[in-house]
Design a protein around this motif. Structure first.
Motif, PDB file in Angstrom:
ATOM      1  N   ALA A   1       0.880  -1.201   0.003  1.00  0.00           N
ATOM      2  CA  ALA A   1       0.026  -0.035   0.048  1.00  0.00           C
ATOM      3  C   ALA A   1       0.729   1.317  -0.039  1.00  0.00           C
ATOM      4  N   LEU A   2       2.140   1.086   0.376  1.00  0.00           N
ATOM      5  CA  LEU A   2       3.082   2.429   0.411  1.00  0.00           C
ATOM      6  C   LEU A   2       3.192   2.872  -1.093  1.00  0.00           C
ATOM      7  N   GLY A   3       3.479   4.321  -1.005  1.00  0.00           N
ATOM      8  CA  GLY A   3       3.783   4.940  -2.305  1.00  0.00           C
ATOM      9  C   GLY A   3       4.069   6.375  -2.073  1.00  0.00           C
ATOM     10  N   PRO A   4       4.122   7.224  -2.982  1.00  0.00           N
ATOM     11  CA  PRO A   4       4.408   8.564  -2.836  1.00  0.00           C
ATOM     12  C   PRO A   4       3.173   9.207  -1.919  1.00  0.00           C
ATOM     13  N   ASP A   5       2.096   8.780  -2.070  1.00  0.00           N
ATOM     14  CA  ASP A   5       1.260   9.584  -1.202  1.00  0.00           C
ATOM     15  C   ASP A   5       1.215   9.265   0.112  1.00  0.00           C
ATOM     16  N   THR A   6       1.849   8.125   0.598  1.00  0.00           N
ATOM     17  CA  THR A   6       1.940   7.912   1.986  1.00  0.00           C
ATOM     18  C   THR A   6       2.231   8.939   2.931  1.00  0.00           C
ATOM     19  N   GLY A   7       1.495   9.310   3.692  1.00  0.00           N
ATOM     20  CA  GLY A   7       1.806  10.324   5.085  1.00  0.00           C
ATOM     21  C   GLY A   7       2.329   9.689   6.066  1.00  0.00           C
ATOM     22  N   PHE A   8       1.595   8.537   6.614  1.00  0.00           N
ATOM     23  CA  PHE A   8       2.221   7.672   7.694  1.00  0.00           C
ATOM     24  C   PHE A   8       1.465   6.461   7.739  1.00  0.00           C
ATOM     25  N   ILE A   9       2.126   5.552   8.688  1.00  0.00           N
ATOM     26  CA  ILE A   9       1.313   4.351   9.130  1.00  0.00           C
ATOM     27  C   ILE A   9       0.793   4.363  10.428  1.00  0.00           C
ATOM     28  N   LEU A  10      -0.170   3.971  10.504  1.00  0.00           N
ATOM     29  CA  LEU A  10      -0.863   4.307  11.955  1.00  0.00           C
ATOM     30  C   LEU A  10      -1.169   2.916  12.538  1.00  0.00           C
ATOM     31  N   LYS A  11      -0.749   2.750  13.755  1.00  0.00           N
ATOM     32  CA  LYS A  11      -0.965   1.489  14.493  1.00  0.00           C
ATOM     33  C   LYS A  11      -1.814   2.010  15.602  1.00  0.00           C
ATOM     34  N   VAL A  12      -3.168   1.436  15.597  1.00  0.00           N
ATOM     35  CA  VAL A  12      -4.034   1.673  16.662  1.00  0.00           C
ATOM     36  C   VAL A  12      -4.289   0.427  17.677  1.00  0.00           C
ATOM     37  N   HIS A  13      -4.136   0.904  18.978  1.00  0.00           N
ATOM     38  CA  HIS A  13      -4.356  -0.443  19.799  1.00  0.00           C
ATOM     39  C   HIS A  13      -6.058  -0.557  20.052  1.00  0.00           C
ATOM     40  N   PRO A  14      -6.402  -1.836  19.754  1.00  0.00           N
ATOM     41  CA  PRO A  14      -7.825  -2.123  19.862  1.00  0.00           C
ATOM     42  C   PRO A  14      -7.920  -2.019  21.412  1.00  0.00           C
ATOM     43  N   SER A  15      -8.201  -1.072  22.146  1.00  0.00           N
ATOM     44  CA  SER A  15      -8.205  -0.821  23.687  1.00  0.00           C
ATOM     45  C   SER A  15      -9.527  -1.398  24.157  1.00  0.00           C
TER      46      SER A  15
END
Ligand SMILES: *Cc1c(COP(=O)(O)O)cnc(C)c1O
Length: 455
Positions: free
Chosen positions: A216-230
């Motif tokens: 999914a990564l490419g020139p448009d990638t801003g950041f990768i988000l990891k969310v804790h399923p809390s």
């Protein structure tokens, strides 16, 4: 008669004694504002509020003209004030009860900061200083892995700022297994999309692999988000990708750890923490201040110094800025002794069983059908889904639940299998006598305390 007139005009003896102007109980009960409260709260509670205000007026602590207003404000559930509640629900971080109860140190800090305070001022030089530097320094000391620290209004605000700074008009790559609804209909993906960033969902609900992210990564990638399923758990055929692996992909990784643990806690091995996430290569960590950290509502941002500085400098940061009270309570929480949330987490089961037995025996001796029973407490929406903490409770007939909830102080228990359980894991031992008094009052249909404590 207005009190200013009383100072200047000659008056009879009857007028000169302000106590004579204290409104009578029957007159107040007939006042529509009190009459409206009677059906929900019952006569004893309303009368107790009136009596307490009259007592204060008799003691000269309250002008007679303000007795009605003070009594109304003291009614449980009054719109004029929030009630102090005893949390006997067994849910340590109870969102509807205001999440974390603050430590004594934090409460004192709040009161001190309520006046003029050096929140943004250096007393040594007389010059302007970094706002909230005490709280920022306290966090930096606890998490030396973070090059920079910033504090905003809550974790949602922290995520918003990350999206605005790192992904304007660009993509945030996130696993489909981490599209979390926080509660009350608020969803992290919708919050992020509201900034104009695009969500690039990868993987499936139960399984996401490193290659899914990579593709999914490419020139448009801003950041990768990891969310804790809390607040939920997916079990069975599952797999996710850890921060350490994600950090090898190139784009910055933002890890929303949710609960606000700054460092690992031995009782919650599955709960992510800021220090570990940063060591694993997260560029930024976001977290709440009022969950497992046990502090005031706040959003913590910890990470690479240059990134944190960009977040701090974004124009929207000003709209997400925290109050001096938050900064004071946060610093005291981080520096101070163990806050109530952590104390509740760490309380030993044996102590809880002993307290439940003593309470139940005392109540049973008074003819109240109370019994000590084993219980299971939970951390709550604040984190550690699926983790149950062994606990002990005083079990009462279910009808006690409503009487306790509307009593003074209001006590919130948990209804389970037709009984009202008062779970002691979320109650400090010092509150046991108060809890027993509340149960006795509920049994007798009277308020336990005449007036709400003011401190
Ligand atoms: C609670 C939570 C949030 C929201 O935090 P607030 O401080 O309530 O804004 C965001 N993400 C995760 C993972 C959470 O657990």
């Amino acid at each position: 008669m207005a009190s200013t007139d009383a100072m200047s005009e000659p008056m009879s003896d009857a007028d000169s004694d302000p106590r004579r102007r204290i409104p009578r109980t029957d007159a107040l009960l007939a006042d529509p504002r009190f009459a409206a409260a009677l059906p929900a709260l019952g006569r004893p509670v309303v009368k107790a509020a009136i009596a307490a205000a009259q007592d204060r007026a008799r003691a000269g602590a309250l002008p007679p003209e303000r007795v009605a207003e003070a009594a109304l404000a003291a009614l449980p559930g009054s719109a004029a004030r929030l009630s102090e509640v005893v949390n006997a629900s067994g849910v340590i971080v109870h969102t509807n009860l205001g999440r974390a109860a603050l430590s004594e140190a934090a409460r004192t800090a709040l009161l001190t900061a309520a006046g003029s305070t050096d929140v943004e001022f250096d007393l040594a030089t007389g010059a302007r200083a970094r706002r909230g530097r005490g709280a920022l320094a306290a966090l930096a000391e606890r998490v030396p892995e973070a090059g920079g620290v910033h504090v905003v209004n809550n974790n949602a605000a922290a995520l918003l700022l990350c999206a605005l700074v790192l992904a304007p008009g660009r993509e945030i790559v996130i696993s489909r297994g981490e599209l979390v609804e926080i509660g009350d209909g608020f969803r992290i993906p919708e919050l992020l999309a509201a900034t104009g960033a695009r969500l690039r969902e990868v993987g499936t609900t139960n399984r996401t692999h490193l290659d899914d992210y990579r593709a999914a990564l490419g020139p448009d990638t801003g950041f990768i988000l990891k969310v804790h399923p809390s607040n939920f758990e997916v079990t069975g055929f599952t797999s996710g990708v850890g921060t350490a692996e994600l950090a090898t992909l190139g784009p910055p990784v933002v890890h929303d750890v949710g609960s606000g643990l700054l460092r690992p806690h031995p009782l919650l091995p599955g709960e992510p923490d800021a220090a570990t996430a940063l060591r694993e290569g997260a560029a930024l960590v976001t977290a709440s201040g009022d969950k497992l950290l046990g502090g005031p509502q706040a959003g913590l941002l910890l990470g690479e110094a240059e990134l944190v500085e960009r977040l701090r400098r974004h124009p929207v940061a000003r709209a997400l800025r925290v109050d001096k009270l938050t900064l004071a309570a946060l610093e005291a929480t981080v520096r101070g002794p163990v806050p109530p949330v952590v104390a509740a987490l760490e309380r030993g089961e044996a102590e809880l069983v002993e307290r439940a037995r003593a309470l139940a025996a005392g109540l049973a001796a008074d003819g109240i059908p109370a019994e000590a029973v084993p219980s299971r407490a939970v951390v709550g929406g604040g984190g550690a889904p699926g983790v149950e903490l062994p606990s002990a409770a005083v079990a009462l007939p279910e009808r006690f639940a409503a009487a306790l909830r509307t009593g003074r102080p209001p006590v919130v228990g948990r209804i389970e299998a037709g009984r009202c359980l008062l779970d002691l894991r979320t109650v400090e031992a010092a509150q046991d006598a108060r809890l027993a008094a509340a149960v006795r009052a509920a049994a007798a249909g009277a308020p336990a305390e005449g007036d709400a404590p003011c401190t």
